[in-house]
Design a protein around this motif. Sequence first.
Motif, short mmCIF file in Angstrom:
data_model
loop_
_atom_site.label_atom_id
_atom_site.label_comp_id
_atom_site.label_asym_id
_atom_site.label_seq_id
_atom_site.Cartn_x
_atom_site.Cartn_y
_atom_site.Cartn_z
N GLU A 10 62.33 38.12 -46.63
CA GLU A 10 62.56 36.90 -45.86
C GLU A 10 64.00 36.91 -45.35
OE1 GLU A 10 60.87 32.71 -46.71
OE2 GLU A 10 62.92 32.65 -47.50
N ILE A 11 64.16 36.65 -44.05
CA ILE A 11 65.49 36.61 -43.44
C ILE A 11 65.73 35.20 -42.92
CG2 ILE A 11 66.96 37.51 -41.59
CD1 ILE A 11 65.48 40.17 -41.85
N VAL A 12 66.89 34.63 -43.28
CA VAL A 12 67.22 33.25 -42.94
C VAL A 12 68.50 33.21 -42.12
CG1 VAL A 12 67.71 30.94 -43.85
CG2 VAL A 12 66.15 32.47 -45.09
N ASN A 13 68.51 32.38 -41.07
CA ASN A 13 69.76 32.09 -40.37
C ASN A 13 69.84 30.59 -40.11
OD1 ASN A 13 68.19 31.51 -38.10
ND2 ASN A 13 68.68 33.41 -37.04
N ASN A 14 70.82 30.16 -39.35
CA ASN A 14 71.00 28.71 -39.16
C ASN A 14 69.93 28.07 -38.26
OD1 ASN A 14 71.79 29.83 -36.76
ND2 ASN A 14 73.85 28.96 -36.75
N LYS A 15 69.04 28.92 -37.70
CA LYS A 15 67.97 28.39 -36.84
C LYS A 15 66.60 28.37 -37.53
CE LYS A 15 70.13 29.77 -32.47
NZ LYS A 15 69.96 30.57 -31.22
N GLY A 16 66.53 29.00 -38.69
CA GLY A 16 65.26 29.02 -39.39
C GLY A 16 65.09 30.25 -40.25
N LYS A 17 63.85 30.61 -40.52
CA LYS A 17 63.57 31.78 -41.36
C LYS A 17 62.31 32.49 -40.87
CE LYS A 17 60.89 29.23 -44.85
NZ LYS A 17 60.77 28.90 -46.29
N VAL A 18 62.20 33.76 -41.24
CA VAL A 18 61.04 34.57 -40.86
C VAL A 18 60.83 35.64 -41.93
CG1 VAL A 18 62.35 36.29 -39.54
CG2 VAL A 18 59.98 35.80 -38.92
N THR A 19 59.60 36.07 -42.07
CA THR A 19 59.32 37.20 -42.95
C THR A 19 59.30 38.47 -42.12
OG1 THR A 19 57.97 35.83 -44.44
CG2 THR A 19 57.69 38.22 -44.59
N TYR A 20 60.24 39.37 -42.40
CA TYR A 20 60.32 40.66 -41.72
C TYR A 20 59.53 41.69 -42.53
CZ TYR A 20 62.15 45.27 -40.53
OH TYR A 20 62.26 46.59 -40.21
N LEU A 21 58.70 42.46 -41.81
CA LEU A 21 57.91 43.50 -42.48
C LEU A 21 58.00 44.80 -41.70
CD1 LEU A 21 55.87 40.67 -42.23
CD2 LEU A 21 54.89 41.91 -44.15
N ASN A 22 58.00 45.92 -42.42
CA ASN A 22 57.97 47.23 -41.80
C ASN A 22 57.00 48.11 -42.58
OD1 ASN A 22 58.77 50.03 -40.98
ND2 ASN A 22 60.30 48.91 -39.81
N SER A 23 56.13 48.79 -41.84
CA SER A 23 55.06 49.57 -42.48
C SER A 23 55.48 50.94 -42.96
CB SER A 23 53.87 49.71 -41.50
OG SER A 23 54.32 50.07 -40.23
#
Length: 280
Positions: free
Chosen positions: A209-222
């Motif tokens: 999970e990557i978070v910044n001041n605008k929100g968060k997202v789950t980053y995935l790499n296969s």
Amino acid sequence: MSKREVDIVIISDVHLGTYGCHAKELLMYLKSIKPKMLILNGDIIDIWQFSKSYFPEDHLKVIRRILKFVSDGVPVYYLTGNHDEMLRKFADFNMGGLKLLNKLIFNLDGKKAWVFHGDVFDVTMQHSKWLAKLGAIGYDTLIMINSITNWALLKMGKKKYSFSQKIKASVKEAVKFINQFEQTAAELAIEKGYSFVICGHIHHPEIREIVNNKGKVTYLNSGDWVESLTALEYNENKWSIYKYDASLCFKDEDDVLDTENLKNMLDVKGLFEKFKQEVS
């Protein structure tokens, strides 16, 4: 042994047509699963290094296995990467359950997932493609040398060793590039309002999970099927990284495919003969 049922499977960076590709292991993995959706996230066929003299039967079998999923009614999405960029001019091609795209956006349990290869973030790719291709040839040579070394190590009863992974881990610039790649993908995904951003390209399997001041997202790499031998799997509302394990895979009667159905869909050998003529 029954096949594992998985909602979504994502693989990338297989590099069929190169010496480093672990086609046998990938084939075993594909035979062991029963996915509801399969996403091929770029660099499946390595057109950069495609050789008329090297495309073994195991590599063709991987393609046949993928087509077997299509014939069984499994939606298969082939997303283009930099090593198979020649296919980008055919984007939006649709053949039954097989779709060729440059990116894919879909809903996942009420959240949006954004899938693409990721070479768009590679400055070398965008401005010095010849340098990237030269690097790819050097990388494939390193993998060949590594394969010979590992064969000798196994004969001596020792563990395998990865030259390129050791180099990546020890070189600060490589580590920095991976971090920048992940951060850039995450920032764009947050801006677009996506909950998941899924890439390939850098041969580095990851879920975080990557978070910044605008929100968060789950980053995935296969990851890849040259060194890591990994895939992303989504099942029971949860993502996980699958790491190849021979004990969890098996050969079965499907080794003899329904050839009549596949011939009706696509003559794989005929296709590659035409393809070889085009790139020669």
